[in-house]
Write an enzyme that holds these catalytic residues in place. Structure first.
Site, PDB file in Angstrom:
ATOM      1  CG  HIS A 220      -2.012  -1.025   1.149  1.00  0.00           C
ATOM      2  ND1 HIS A 220      -1.823  -2.316   1.583  1.00  0.00           N
ATOM      3  CD2 HIS A 220      -3.279  -0.968   0.675  1.00  0.00           C
ATOM      4  CE1 HIS A 220      -2.943  -3.007   1.396  1.00  0.00           C
ATOM      5  NE2 HIS A 220      -3.837  -2.215   0.849  1.00  0.00           N
ATOM      6  N   GLY A 221       2.099   1.176   0.372  1.00  0.00           N
ATOM      7  CA  GLY A 221       2.957   2.355   0.363  1.00  0.00           C
ATOM      8  C   GLY A 221       4.093   2.234   1.348  1.00  0.00           C
TER       9      GLY A 221
END
Length: 374
Positions: A220-221
């Site tokens: 997701h990051g």
């Protein structure tokens, strides 16, 4: 690094130019390469079919992440228009619009107001902020998935199911079998099993499980909140795995019954609360903010049951959960034909029209899809 050798790199190139949906079609390309390497799929010699698989527009932006073995062969076959398939696709799209525009967007308004001034809110309000985001991210992402899957069905293409009513889960293991199914199984098949899966020493099984959840967070990051979110779910998963109960619940809750038992209700509520805490960590900008938010939420003011934001969103959430509970054994919530009065086309079309009008009239403030940023 480039500056030290006298080369001034254009900031636009480094900061802005990133292909849209790169994480999704990268995983699909990897799926093809790995399947070919493992001899589970023959080499694709049809360049049109291959690039259609990589860039199929309904699910290009936010999934579901497809497997080469499922999607690619469908582009080899000639297709004819199927009225029944198209109608079912339209129904699923309609329910997706309801989840996105009514549930997610109205919840987003409450979430933004609460999180924007969370230091001045009561513990109960902060709990409701987490509650609204828990439903926002589900309505937003599963709504997009329903729209994508429904759109694909108009073209005679069957995409993988992305969500299977995850908030009706009785433990975290069941939650992860029902949440984001293609990505979860992608990590299982291409990372967890090659690492040894569950057929190795107990400490290695725990290591493999931790890696899967950490990678899921990192996907997701590059933010510690996402990694912590993954680690948090791994810690919840470990006891079930050690006790051999991580595969205990594989069927639908309260199968064949209208209402769940008291025990099942308690299990679903506990699982929902554990997921809610995880979503607070996920949404926070930093670990310190997440910790501060949770600390304020668990203060004595948690018992101050005054709802200031999102009163209308609660009604929409109730409709969402009630309909999906009644349809929890179906592929999607509007798969309704052939039952009782719903055998009559006029009644079914009346439901579709009312739902469409309801969605248009009571849609929340427009907000972009959450997963467009990943």
């Amino acid at each position: 690094m480039f500056g030290n050798i006298g080369w001034q790199v254009d900031w636009v190139t480094l900061d802005i130019l990133l292909p849209v949906g790169i994480s999704f079609y990268t995983f699909q390309a990897l799926s093809y390469s790995i399947n070919v390497y493992q001899k589970k799929l023959p080499i694709c010699k049809d360049i049109i079919a291959f690039f259609a698989y990589i860039s199929f527009f309904p699910q290009l932006m936010a999934g579901p992440i497809e497997r080469a073995t499922n999607l690619l062969p469908q582009f080899y076959k000639p297709r004819t228009f199927s009225y029944a398939q198209a109608v079912d696709g339209c129904r699923q799209m309609l329910w997706g619009f309801f989840k996105k525009m009514i549930v997610a967007d109205n919840c987003a308004t409450a979430v933004n107001m609460i999180w924007g001034d969370y230091t001045n809110q009561s513990g109960f309000t902060l709990l409701m902020g987490g509650f609204f985001f828990t439903l926002q991210i589900y309505g937003d992402f599963s709504g997009y998935s329903d729209i994508a899957i429904g759109t694909a069905r108009l073209f005679g293409i069957n995409l993988m199911r992305n969500f299977n009513f995850p908030y009706f889960s009785r433990d975290i293991a069941e939650f992860w079998r029902r949440w984001r199914i293609p990505l979860t199984t992608w990590f299982r098949d291409y990372i967890y099993i090659p690492l040894g899966g569950s057929r190795c020493a107990r400490w290695k099984v725990m290591r493999n499980t931790l890696i899967i959840f950490l990678v899921s967070g990192l996907w997701h990051g590059a933010n510690w909140t996402f990694i912590t979110w993954g680690a948090y779910h791994a810690l919840l998963f470990f006891p079930l795995m050690l006790l051999g109960k991580n595969r205990k619940y594989t069927g639908n809750v309260a199968a064949g019954q209208l209402l769940p038992s008291l025990k099942e209700s308690g299990q679903m509520l506990l699982t929902f609360l554990l997921a809610l805490i995880g979503w607070i960590i996920f949404l926070a900008e930093s670990i310190s903010q997440a910790w501060d938010y949770l600390g304020r939420m668990c203060s004595p003011s948690l018992l101050d049951l005054h709802l200031q934001y999102g009163k209308r969103a609660l009604l929409y959430i109730f409709i969402l959960l009630a309909v999906e509970w009644l349809q929890r054994d179906k592929q999607h919530a509007l798969q309704i034909e052939g039952v009782g009065l719903l055998k009559h086309r006029s009644i079914r079309y009346g439901i579709y029209i009312l739902l469409a009008l309801f969605t248009i009239i009571f849609a929340g403030t427009q907000a972009e899809f959450i997963y467009f940023q990943f």
